[in-house]
Design an enzyme around this catalytic site. Structure first.
Site, PDB file in Angstrom:
ATOM      1  N   LEU A  14       0.812  -1.209   0.000  1.00  0.00           N
ATOM      2  CA  LEU A  14       0.000   0.000   0.000  1.00  0.00           C
ATOM      3  C   LEU A  14       0.846   1.261   0.000  1.00  0.00           C
ATOM      4  O   LEU A  14       0.554   2.223  -0.715  1.00  0.00           O
ATOM      5  CB  LEU A  14      -0.937   0.006   1.214  1.00  0.00           C
ATOM      6  CG  LEU A  14      -1.891  -1.175   1.369  1.00  0.00           C
ATOM      7  CD1 LEU A  14      -2.784  -0.968   2.589  1.00  0.00           C
ATOM      8  CD2 LEU A  14      -2.740  -1.378   0.115  1.00  0.00           C
ATOM      9  N   THR A  32       9.353   6.507   3.150  1.00  0.00           N
ATOM     10  CA  THR A  32      10.245   5.930   4.144  1.00  0.00           C
ATOM     11  C   THR A  32      10.049   4.428   4.278  1.00  0.00           C
ATOM     12  O   THR A  32       8.977   3.890   3.994  1.00  0.00           O
ATOM     13  CB  THR A  32      10.037   6.584   5.522  1.00  0.00           C
ATOM     14  OG1 THR A  32       8.764   6.184   6.058  1.00  0.00           O
ATOM     15  CG2 THR A  32      10.102   8.098   5.425  1.00  0.00           C
ATOM     16  N   ASP A  56      12.577   3.593  10.870  1.00  0.00           N
ATOM     17  CA  ASP A  56      12.007   2.520  11.679  1.00  0.00           C
ATOM     18  C   ASP A  56      11.157   3.212  12.725  1.00  0.00           C
ATOM     19  O   ASP A  56      11.682   3.907  13.603  1.00  0.00           O
ATOM     20  CB  ASP A  56      13.123   1.696  12.335  1.00  0.00           C
ATOM     21  CG  ASP A  56      12.589   0.490  13.100  1.00  0.00           C
ATOM     22  OD1 ASP A  56      11.403   0.504  13.478  1.00  0.00           O
ATOM     23  OD2 ASP A  56      13.373  -0.459  13.318  1.00  0.00           O
ATOM     24  N   SER A 134      -5.626   1.887   9.433  1.00  0.00           N
ATOM     25  CA  SER A 134      -6.093   0.859  10.355  1.00  0.00           C
ATOM     26  C   SER A 134      -6.416  -0.393   9.548  1.00  0.00           C
ATOM     27  O   SER A 134      -5.609  -0.833   8.730  1.00  0.00           O
ATOM     28  CB  SER A 134      -7.307   1.364  11.145  1.00  0.00           C
ATOM     29  OG  SER A 134      -7.781   0.376  12.031  1.00  0.00           O
ATOM     30  N   TYR A 148      -2.953  -8.339  16.670  1.00  0.00           N
ATOM     31  CA  TYR A 148      -3.111  -7.389  15.567  1.00  0.00           C
ATOM     32  C   TYR A 148      -4.417  -6.622  15.712  1.00  0.00           C
ATOM     33  O   TYR A 148      -4.452  -5.389  15.567  1.00  0.00           O
ATOM     34  CB  TYR A 148      -3.080  -8.141  14.240  1.00  0.00           C
ATOM     35  CG  TYR A 148      -3.242  -7.258  13.024  1.00  0.00           C
ATOM     36  CD1 TYR A 148      -2.186  -6.475  12.567  1.00  0.00           C
ATOM     37  CD2 TYR A 148      -4.446  -7.209  12.327  1.00  0.00           C
ATOM     38  CE1 TYR A 148      -2.322  -5.662  11.449  1.00  0.00           C
ATOM     39  CE2 TYR A 148      -4.596  -6.403  11.212  1.00  0.00           C
ATOM     40  CZ  TYR A 148      -3.537  -5.638  10.774  1.00  0.00           C
ATOM     41  OH  TYR A 148      -3.693  -4.833   9.675  1.00  0.00           O
ATOM     42  N   LYS A 152      -4.994  -2.507  16.251  1.00  0.00           N
ATOM     43  CA  LYS A 152      -5.780  -1.637  15.374  1.00  0.00           C
ATOM     44  C   LYS A 152      -6.923  -0.962  16.127  1.00  0.00           C
ATOM     45  O   LYS A 152      -7.272   0.197  15.846  1.00  0.00           O
ATOM     46  CB  LYS A 152      -6.299  -2.438  14.175  1.00  0.00           C
ATOM     47  CG  LYS A 152      -5.199  -2.875  13.215  1.00  0.00           C
ATOM     48  CD  LYS A 152      -4.380  -1.697  12.704  1.00  0.00           C
ATOM     49  CE  LYS A 152      -3.366  -2.082  11.647  1.00  0.00           C
ATOM     50  NZ  LYS A 152      -2.557  -0.943  11.185  1.00  0.00           N
ATOM     51  N   THR A 183      -1.045  -7.499  -0.896  1.00  0.00           N
ATOM     52  CA  THR A 183       0.205  -6.905  -0.425  1.00  0.00           C
ATOM     53  C   THR A 183       1.062  -8.004   0.191  1.00  0.00           C
ATOM     54  O   THR A 183       0.738  -9.182   0.114  1.00  0.00           O
ATOM     55  CB  THR A 183      -0.068  -5.828   0.638  1.00  0.00           C
ATOM     56  OG1 THR A 183      -0.582  -6.470   1.821  1.00  0.00           O
ATOM     57  CG2 THR A 183      -1.073  -4.800   0.145  1.00  0.00           C
TER      58      THR A 183
END
Length: 275
Positions: A14, A32, A56, A134, A148, A152, A183
């Site tokens: 993404l 980045t 990072d 999110s 996970y 979120k 992805t």
């Protein structure tokens, strides 16, 4: 007038699709990634519009340095996209303290510390747009993705708080809730060190679905995500929450309906009064 962007997690997926789309539109992008060498081709295709930088989000000093880099390169930041994240697989009992802490350090504390580093700039210029990537998992729990999902949910709570706190300073906030996208998410899932056989009936079906996601023709493309964010950036009054992808809308509508139904049942039954 071209906007100035700082985007995290641009090595693939993404983030990379969004950086490429924005550069093609003439925007200025500080793209980045933890490994900046992954951004070489992107920067080479869009010289002058894309600047690649190491970041990072777990490192507070690198977060501050990235903001300074964007200011040096473009004179400021108009839009911050907190995209960098990964998925920790495992049920509630399987995920260790260390695995949970690592998940939150990237998915929650990273966006928090980077946005905090940008806010003084936005307070001074009296405008800015914080975009938090999110997931449908920010509202829909999935068995096997406890850490996970929790991260979120936390991101969405933090973003809503920011919207309430900084809106009078000209700061806009949008929470993106993508569904399934082709992805590297499924390829980069981190498995827990501990697996408990009793949980496999409820978690391994999801694991198989995630690992086969990229092969499914109905899975959304990163270019769809990039198009949505580009159009979002053109709005004078962007929404606080935005589903991304038809499957996201389906999941979220069902979640809203279920919560409303549960709330109505509890209130009508009088359980909320504890009388």
């Amino acid at each position: 007038m071209a906007k100035r962007w700082l985007i995290t997690g641009c090595s693939s997926g993404l983030g990379q699709a969004l950086a490429a789309r924005l550069a093609a539109e003439g925007e200025q992008v500080l793209a980045t990634a933890r490994r900046p060498e992954t951004l070489g081709a992107l920067a080479a295709r869009h010289p002058g519009n894309v600047v690649a930088a190491a970041l990072d989000v777990r490192d507070p000093a690198q977060c501050v340095a990235a903001v300074e880099w964007a200011v040096d390169a473009f004179g400021g930041i108009d839009v911050l996209v907190n995209n960098a994240a990964y998925g920790q697989f495992g049920t509630f009992e399987e995920v260790s303290d260390a695995e949970l802490a690592a998940q939150f350090d990237t998915n929650v504390f990273g966006p928090w510390r980077l946005t905090r580093a940008v806010l003084p700039l936005w307070r001074a210029q009296r405008h800015g747009h914080a975009v938090f990537v999110s997931s449908v998992a920010g509202m829909v729990p999935f068995p096997g993705l406890a850490a996970y999902t929790a991260s979120k949910f936390a991101v969405e709570g933090a973003a809503e708080s920011l919207a309430a706190e900084a809106g009078h300073l000209g700061v806009k906030v949008t929470i993106l809730q993508p569904g399934g996208f082709a992805t590297g998410y499924s390829d980069n899932l981190v498995m827990p060190e501990q697996r408990i056989p009793e949980y496999t009936p409820v978690s391994d079906g999801l694991l198989g679905a995630l690992r086969s996601m990229n092969a499914k023709i109905e899975v959304n493309s990163p270019e769809l995500f990039a198009d949505v964010v580009w159009r979002l950036s053109q709005l004078e009054s962007p929404p606080l929450r935005l589903p991304v992808g038809p499957d996201s809308e389906t999941f979220l509508e069902a979640a809203y309906d279920a919560r409303r139904s549960e709330y109505d049942q509890v209130v009508k039954a009088g359980h909320h009064t504890l009388a």
